[in-house]
Design an enzyme around this catalytic site. Structure first.
Site: not given
Length: 381
Positions: A101, A189
């Site tokens: 991530y 993101e």
């Protein structure tokens, strides 16, 4: 404004972030044509603004044409957490060994953007932050000086990213911050960044939220706004000029002022309910505006009950009461139970005007929210 995955990936690709080959499709035949060009395996991904698409059946991996046709038929038109899927992203499958991530968002507590990296990719990052916060490395960024390369390397190192891909991940993170700053983003993101057997990094997903007040500086992104609008409710909110966010619960919330609405959302959660939306009708709301707000919330099929929370300053309680009456008197049968709390300017006059045959009235915000939560729970049984 939240971009769809396919829109965000276009922005990422233009900036040099590696993304899989993909095509957008709106029909089963377009999906079949796309997989014929892209090859197998291919991911067919619903383009809606919700998390957990995979678990909800909105992402399927097709290994041949028959599966592609079957999955396209299943996903297109499906109801995914209250949203109708009208388009899918057909994307080349990635043979991966690991998922990471990376993201940039605003840390409002610190008053600075923060870069985040985690080896716990591919899952809900909010859950990771709550259950294992140590799994997320963070590096705050002073916007006056920007995101230095050493900071990108540091946060990647702190996250425990293997050395052979650390440089690539740091480069992607730096690119995300450049986009965050140059595109007036509020959040950006990739979850997950996939690591292939050849140690290549690929952005398998993309999230990018843009500050709507800055769209005048982002003409290319502004052109995406209509396509990024999720459904009729969001389009209606734009038409009415409401600040509106659709959520996943069943308690509809209407208030005047962002802080008041946020407080109401918190209380719904406190009393065991789940908010269905954030809807701020603003100050000085007249009867027509109030009626429009109720029309919007009633149109949300997920809503089982409504709480109306008004604190009168510029907004007058009697005007709000007139709007509620006008909206509800249009129905032979009220579609959702409505609980009203009025306080402030002309609140007493408003309480006298309210038609208590159509709404429930509570003197305090706590009582109003608790009653609305109970109504929603009963209606959903």
């Amino acid at each position: 404004m939240r971009l769809h995955e396919y829109q965000a990936k276009e922005v990422f690709a233009d900036a040099g972030v590696p993304v899989p080959e993909s095509r957008l499709a709106t029909t089963v035949e377009e999906v079949v044509e796309a997989v014929a060009d892209i090859g197998f395996p291919a991911a067919i991904k619903a383009q809606v603004h919700v998390g957990g698409r995979g678990k909800a059946g909105g992402i399927k991996i097709a290994t041949d044409e028959d599966e592609a046709r079957q999955y396209a038929d299943e996903i297109l038109g499906m109801d995914l957490k209250g949203y109708t899927v009208e388009k899918v992203l057909v994307e080349a499958g990635v043979d991966f060994e690991n998922e990471l991530y990376v993201g940039i968002t605003m840390d409002r507590g610190e008053g600075e953007p923060v870069a985040m990296v985690s080896t716990e990719g591919g899952v809900d990052i909010e859950s990771v932050a709550e259950e294992t916060p140590e799994a997320i490395a963070r590096e705050h960024i002073d916007p006056a000086f920007g995101f230095h390369p050493y900071q990108a390397r540091k946060v990647v190192y702190d996250a425990g990213i293997p050395g052979d891909i650390a440089g690539d991940i740091a480069s992607i993170l730096s690119t995300l911050y450049d986009l965050y700053e140059s595109k007036d983003a509020s959040e950006i993101e990739i979850n997950p960044v996939m690591i292939t057997a050849d140690r290549e990094v690929v952005a398998a997903d993309a999230v990018m939220n843009i500050d709507e007040d800055a769209l005048f500086r982002q003409p290319e992104l502004a052109e995406m706004e209509d396509e990024a609008a999720e459904d009729d409710l969001e389009a209606k909110a734009n038409e009415y000029g409401f600040d509106y966010v659709r959520l996943s619960g069943n308690v509809g919330i209407i208030g005047n002022g962002a802080g008041l609405v946020m407080t109401t959302l918190d209380l719904v959660d406190h009393f065991g309910g789940e908010p269905a939306n954030f809807l701020d009708i603003g100050g000085g709301a007249k009867a027509e505006r109030v009626a429009n707000a109720l029309d919007m919330v009633f149109a949300d099929e997920n809503v089982d009950a409504v709480v109306f929370n008004i604190f009168g300053g510029i907004t007058r309680g009697d005007e709000v009461a007139k709007g509620i009456n006008e909206a509800l008197e249009q129905f032979d049968e009220i579609p959702k139970q409505v609980v009203v709390r009025l306080a402030g300017t002309n609140a007493e006059e408003g309480m006298e005007i309210l038609n208590t045959d159509l709404v429930e009235v509570e003197a305090t915000l706590e009582d109003a929210v608790q009653q609305a939560v109970e109504n929603a729970q009963e209606a959903s049984q």
